[in-house]
Design a protein around this motif. Structure first.
Motif, PDB file in Angstrom:
ATOM      1  N   GLY A  24     -45.784  59.832  -3.702  1.00  0.00           N
ATOM      2  CA  GLY A  24     -45.704  60.782  -2.598  1.00  0.00           C
ATOM      3  C   GLY A  24     -46.411  60.274  -1.354  1.00  0.00           C
ATOM      4  N   ALA A  25     -47.571  59.652  -1.535  1.00  0.00           N
ATOM      5  CA  ALA A  25     -48.305  59.091  -0.394  1.00  0.00           C
ATOM      6  C   ALA A  25     -47.529  57.956   0.240  1.00  0.00           C
ATOM      7  CB  ALA A  25     -49.677  58.610  -0.844  1.00  0.00           C
ATOM      8  N   ALA A  26     -46.904  57.110  -0.567  1.00  0.00           N
ATOM      9  CA  ALA A  26     -46.111  56.003  -0.024  1.00  0.00           C
ATOM     10  C   ALA A  26     -44.930  56.522   0.784  1.00  0.00           C
ATOM     11  CB  ALA A  26     -45.618  55.106  -1.156  1.00  0.00           C
ATOM     12  N   VAL A  27     -44.274  57.554   0.293  1.00  0.00           N
ATOM     13  CA  VAL A  27     -43.147  58.135   1.026  1.00  0.00           C
ATOM     14  C   VAL A  27     -43.624  58.774   2.319  1.00  0.00           C
ATOM     15  CG1 VAL A  27     -41.398  59.953   0.961  1.00  0.00           C
ATOM     16  CG2 VAL A  27     -41.689  58.450  -0.999  1.00  0.00           C
ATOM     17  N   ALA A  28     -44.704  59.534   2.247  1.00  0.00           N
ATOM     18  CA  ALA A  28     -45.212  60.235   3.435  1.00  0.00           C
ATOM     19  C   ALA A  28     -45.726  59.259   4.489  1.00  0.00           C
ATOM     20  CB  ALA A  28     -46.318  61.207   3.031  1.00  0.00           C
ATOM     21  N   LEU A  29     -46.493  58.260   4.078  1.00  0.00           N
ATOM     22  CA  LEU A  29     -47.059  57.310   5.037  1.00  0.00           C
ATOM     23  C   LEU A  29     -46.028  56.310   5.540  1.00  0.00           C
ATOM     24  CD1 LEU A  29     -50.475  56.625   3.305  1.00  0.00           C
ATOM     25  CD2 LEU A  29     -50.037  58.040   5.325  1.00  0.00           C
ATOM     26  N   GLY A  30     -45.002  56.042   4.748  1.00  0.00           N
ATOM     27  CA  GLY A  30     -43.998  55.064   5.159  1.00  0.00           C
ATOM     28  C   GLY A  30     -42.848  55.653   5.951  1.00  0.00           C
ATOM     29  N   ARG A  31     -42.776  56.972   6.033  1.00  0.00           N
ATOM     30  CA  ARG A  31     -41.665  57.618   6.732  1.00  0.00           C
ATOM     31  C   ARG A  31     -41.668  57.235   8.207  1.00  0.00           C
ATOM     32  NH1 ARG A  31     -38.069  61.239   5.531  1.00  0.00           N
ATOM     33  NH2 ARG A  31     -37.289  62.739   7.030  1.00  0.00           N
ATOM     34  N   GLY A  32     -40.532  56.737   8.675  1.00  0.00           N
ATOM     35  CA  GLY A  32     -40.382  56.370  10.081  1.00  0.00           C
ATOM     36  C   GLY A  32     -40.962  55.015  10.435  1.00  0.00           C
ATOM     37  N   ARG A  33     -41.471  54.270   9.457  1.00  0.00           N
ATOM     38  CA  ARG A  33     -42.087  52.977   9.752  1.00  0.00           C
ATOM     39  C   ARG A  33     -41.121  51.814   9.576  1.00  0.00           C
ATOM     40  NH1 ARG A  33     -47.954  52.889   9.599  1.00  0.00           N
ATOM     41  NH2 ARG A  33     -47.697  50.711   9.088  1.00  0.00           N
ATOM     42  N   GLN A  34     -39.961  52.062   9.004  1.00  0.00           N
ATOM     43  CA  GLN A  34     -38.997  50.986   8.817  1.00  0.00           C
ATOM     44  C   GLN A  34     -38.285  50.698  10.134  1.00  0.00           C
ATOM     45  OE1 GLN A  34     -36.727  52.818   5.718  1.00  0.00           O
ATOM     46  NE2 GLN A  34     -37.642  51.479   4.170  1.00  0.00           N
ATOM     47  N   ARG A  35     -37.891  49.420  10.297  1.00  0.00           N
ATOM     48  CA  ARG A  35     -37.180  49.052  11.520  1.00  0.00           C
ATOM     49  C   ARG A  35     -35.775  49.625  11.571  1.00  0.00           C
ATOM     50  NH1 ARG A  35     -37.022  43.056  11.897  1.00  0.00           N
ATOM     51  NH2 ARG A  35     -38.043  42.981   9.900  1.00  0.00           N
ATOM     52  N   GLU A  36     -35.155  49.788  10.412  1.00  0.00           N
ATOM     53  CA  GLU A  36     -33.811  50.354  10.387  1.00  0.00           C
ATOM     54  C   GLU A  36     -33.708  51.380   9.262  1.00  0.00           C
ATOM     55  OE1 GLU A  36     -30.735  47.502   9.505  1.00  0.00           O
ATOM     56  OE2 GLU A  36     -32.118  46.289   8.354  1.00  0.00           O
ATOM     57  N   ARG A  37     -32.752  52.254   9.392  1.00  0.00           N
ATOM     58  CA  ARG A  37     -32.576  53.303   8.404  1.00  0.00           C
ATOM     59  C   ARG A  37     -31.968  52.719   7.137  1.00  0.00           C
ATOM     60  NH1 ARG A  37     -34.463  57.684  10.130  1.00  0.00           N
ATOM     61  NH2 ARG A  37     -33.259  59.165   8.964  1.00  0.00           N
ATOM     62  N   THR A  38     -31.949  53.514   6.080  1.00  0.00           N
ATOM     63  CA  THR A  38     -31.516  53.032   4.779  1.00  0.00           C
ATOM     64  C   THR A  38     -30.033  52.661   4.763  1.00  0.00           C
ATOM     65  OG1 THR A  38     -33.189  54.390   3.723  1.00  0.00           O
ATOM     66  CG2 THR A  38     -31.398  53.612   2.325  1.00  0.00           C
ATOM     67  N   ARG A  39     -29.199  53.506   5.338  1.00  0.00           N
ATOM     68  CA  ARG A  39     -27.753  53.237   5.292  1.00  0.00           C
ATOM     69  C   ARG A  39     -27.362  51.944   6.004  1.00  0.00           C
ATOM     70  NH1 ARG A  39     -24.701  59.063   5.588  1.00  0.00           N
ATOM     71  NH2 ARG A  39     -25.571  59.807   3.622  1.00  0.00           N
ATOM     72  N   PRO A  40     -27.840  51.692   7.243  1.00  0.00           N
ATOM     73  CA  PRO A  40     -27.502  50.400   7.865  1.00  0.00           C
ATOM     74  C   PRO A  40     -28.047  49.206   7.075  1.00  0.00           C
ATOM     75  CG  PRO A  40     -28.327  51.911   9.518  1.00  0.00           C
ATOM     76  CD  PRO A  40     -28.530  52.560   8.184  1.00  0.00           C
ATOM     77  N   TRP A  41     -29.235  49.339   6.492  1.00  0.00           N
ATOM     78  CA  TRP A  41     -29.807  48.254   5.696  1.00  0.00           C
ATOM     79  C   TRP A  41     -28.935  47.983   4.472  1.00  0.00           C
ATOM     80  CZ3 TRP A  41     -31.666  48.345   0.655  1.00  0.00           C
ATOM     81  CH2 TRP A  41     -32.341  47.210   0.242  1.00  0.00           C
TER      82      TRP A  41
END
Length: 111
Positions: free
Chosen positions: A6-23
C-alpha cells in the motif's frame, strides 16, 4: 506485506514518466516487431528472458525434486550470505545493478 504494498502504491502514484497503458503498448509493439529492432536490443531482451526463465525453472525443479543435490536459489544465497564478505559483495552487486538500471533510463530521456 500489505502495508508495504500500500505504501509503495501511494508513494509511487504519479511518479512514473508514462502511464501504464502506453508503457504496455510500447512493450507489446516491441514484441510484435522484434525482427525490425536493432540486433543489440533483441539480444539483450533474449539474454534477460533466458536468465530469468532459467532461475525460475531451476527453483521449480529443485522444489519439486526436494533433493540436496539440486539446491534452491535461496539455499545457495544462504551459503553466500552466511559470511560478512559474501553479504558485502552481494549488497555491492545489488547496488550496482540498481545503478545500472537507473542510469540506463536517464540516457534515453529527451532533453
Amino acid at each position: 506485506m500489505a502495508v508495504a504494498f500500500g505504501a509503495a502504491v501511494a508513494l509511487g502514484r504519479g511518479r512514473q514518466r508514462e502511464r501504464t497503458r502506453p508503457w504496455l503498448a510500447r512493450n507489446l509493439l516491441f514484441i510484435r516487431t522484434w525482427r525490425t529492432q536493432s540486433r543489440a536490443a533483441v539480444v539483450a531482451a533474449l539474454v534477460w528472458t533466458i536468465l530469468i526463465a532459467g532461475v525460475v525453472v531451476w527453483d521449480l525443479v529443485s522444489f519439486v525434486c526436494q533433493s540436496h543435490s539440486l539446491p534452491t536459489l535461496s539455499y545457495v544465497i544462504g551459503h553466500v550470505t552466511r559470511y560478512p564478505l559474501g553479504r558485502g559483495l552481494l549488497f555491492a552487486a545489488w547496488l550496482g545493478i540498481g545503478a545500472t538500471l537507473v542510469s540506463a533510463q536517464r540516457s534515453e530521456r529527451p532533453q
